[in-house]
Design a protein around this motif. Sequence first.
Motif, PDB file in Angstrom:
ATOM      1  N   ARG A  84      -1.216   0.913   0.451  1.00 38.39           N
ATOM      2  CA  ARG A  84      -2.005  -0.137   1.094  1.00 38.39           C
ATOM      3  C   ARG A  84      -1.647  -1.504   0.509  1.00 38.39           C
ATOM      4  N   GLY A  85      -1.512  -1.577  -0.809  1.00 35.48           N
ATOM      5  CA  GLY A  85      -1.124  -2.836  -1.447  1.00 35.48           C
ATOM      6  C   GLY A  85       0.275  -3.264  -1.072  1.00 35.48           C
ATOM      7  N   ILE A  86       1.204  -2.302  -0.976  1.00 39.91           N
ATOM      8  CA  ILE A  86       2.576  -2.612  -0.575  1.00 39.91           C
ATOM      9  C   ILE A  86       2.602  -3.180   0.832  1.00 39.91           C
ATOM     10  N   ASN A  87       1.911  -2.516   1.740  1.00 43.10           N
ATOM     11  CA  ASN A  87       1.945  -2.932   3.143  1.00 43.10           C
ATOM     12  C   ASN A  87       1.358  -4.319   3.343  1.00 43.10           C
ATOM     13  N   LYS A  88       0.317  -4.649   2.570  1.00 44.39           N
ATOM     14  CA  LYS A  88      -0.291  -5.982   2.694  1.00 44.39           C
ATOM     15  C   LYS A  88       0.709  -7.082   2.364  1.00 44.39           C
ATOM     16  N   GLN A  89       1.608  -6.820   1.419  1.00 43.06           N
ATOM     17  CA  GLN A  89       2.578  -7.834   1.014  1.00 43.06           C
ATOM     18  C   GLN A  89       3.834  -7.810   1.879  1.00 43.06           C
ATOM     19  N   LEU A  90       4.122  -6.683   2.513  1.00 46.36           N
ATOM     20  CA  LEU A  90       5.309  -6.613   3.361  1.00 46.36           C
ATOM     21  C   LEU A  90       5.091  -7.315   4.699  1.00 46.36           C
ATOM     22  N   ALA A  91       3.870  -7.227   5.230  1.00 48.09           N
ATOM     23  CA  ALA A  91       3.600  -7.775   6.561  1.00 48.09           C
ATOM     24  C   ALA A  91       3.951  -9.264   6.680  1.00 48.09           C
ATOM     25  N   GLU A 292      -3.882  -0.874  -5.617  1.00 47.43           N
ATOM     26  CA  GLU A 292      -3.458  -1.841  -4.590  1.00 47.43           C
ATOM     27  C   GLU A 292      -2.719  -3.004  -5.224  1.00 47.43           C
ATOM     28  N   ASN A 293      -3.223  -3.459  -6.368  1.00 43.83           N
ATOM     29  CA  ASN A 293      -2.563  -4.564  -7.069  1.00 43.83           C
ATOM     30  C   ASN A 293      -1.193  -4.146  -7.600  1.00 43.83           C
ATOM     31  N   LEU A 294      -1.064  -2.898  -8.027  1.00 45.63           N
ATOM     32  CA  LEU A 294       0.239  -2.389  -8.456  1.00 45.63           C
ATOM     33  C   LEU A 294       1.235  -2.456  -7.304  1.00 45.63           C
ATOM     34  N   GLY A 295       0.794  -2.014  -6.118  1.00 42.41           N
ATOM     35  CA  GLY A 295       1.669  -2.064  -4.949  1.00 42.41           C
ATOM     36  C   GLY A 295       2.049  -3.480  -4.567  1.00 42.41           C
ATOM     37  N   SER A 296       1.076  -4.384  -4.590  1.00 40.14           N
ATOM     38  CA  SER A 296       1.348  -5.782  -4.246  1.00 40.14           C
ATOM     39  C   SER A 296       2.311  -6.418  -5.243  1.00 40.14           C
TER      40      SER A 296
END
Length: 325
Positions: A84-91, A292-296
């Motif tokens: 979820r965190g990754i996707n928020k930053q990829l969009a 989520e922060n890790l992913g972002s």
Amino acid sequence: MTTIRDIAKKANVSVSTASRALNNNPRISVKTRQRIQAIAAAEGYMPNYNARNLTLGEANVVGIVFPAAENNVQGNPFYIDILRGINKQLAPRHYVLSVAIGDHTEQVFENVKSMVEQAKVKRFILLYSYASDPVTEYLRKKALRFVIIGEPVEDKNDFYVDNNNYQAGIAGTEYLLGHLGAKHPVFVESSHEWPYERSRREGFQAAILRRGVSPLIYRLQKENNDGITVEFIRQHPEIDSIMATDDIIGFEFYHHWQCAHPGKSIPAVSFNHSFILQLANHQFHSINLFPENLGSAAVDLLFTDKENKGGEEPPRKIILPFEIS
């Protein structure tokens, strides 16, 4: 749908000039860029970011690599929060994610190779780190950009995002001893020897030795675990609390403890702060690692080569805080 050719025609310029203007190429005057960009905005033009990147030999895709299913971690809700965190930053970067997954390490490796060789994926985030991993070795050999979530096992020059698991192990143990009144906790981990488990165990051992108590460690086995675990618990009646490397492991061991001691409960501290805690009682506490922060943060690190405008050397790691709740 409005195309780049439509914009060029309305602006009375060539397609190449329109493309450069929309990409803020300094070869095009500011006045011309502003005029063409205004026309594009008025026409509702949406650039084809994937086509743009493919001309440079790279798809607008980030490969997300899971550990093989044989390692029994893919169902952990911690990974869903990371995604979820990754996707928020990829969009906002106009990238999408594609998952490499498999039952065995060889299948994951072949999946990654296909992404690189057939789909032109050149950026990856690995959700694990372990020794002699063919995926990591392949990405290094190909000089592709990748970020590991977790501390690298072999090459410390790899980009990675992590928490300070050693300090988290100390903090969780001290919370058990100082706030929850524990005297003889057991540390419970999986059989995989993940780097984060080792760091948390070492933190536990350091904190418990300060109290003059011998650390007790238990490793859950992959198969035929129930009877072995209950027998271990019965052999250690001094156990009065649990420190586990994640919520699922903690919850499983807690269930075995209650089988050995029906009707009794003891405090427990684990990691990840997942929804599974809703099934536990009020004595079950968890260390929130903010997945989520890790992913972002992993995405931010992944694109420093493209977005580093200051020219300074980009960081190779990001260490994020944790919180006990």
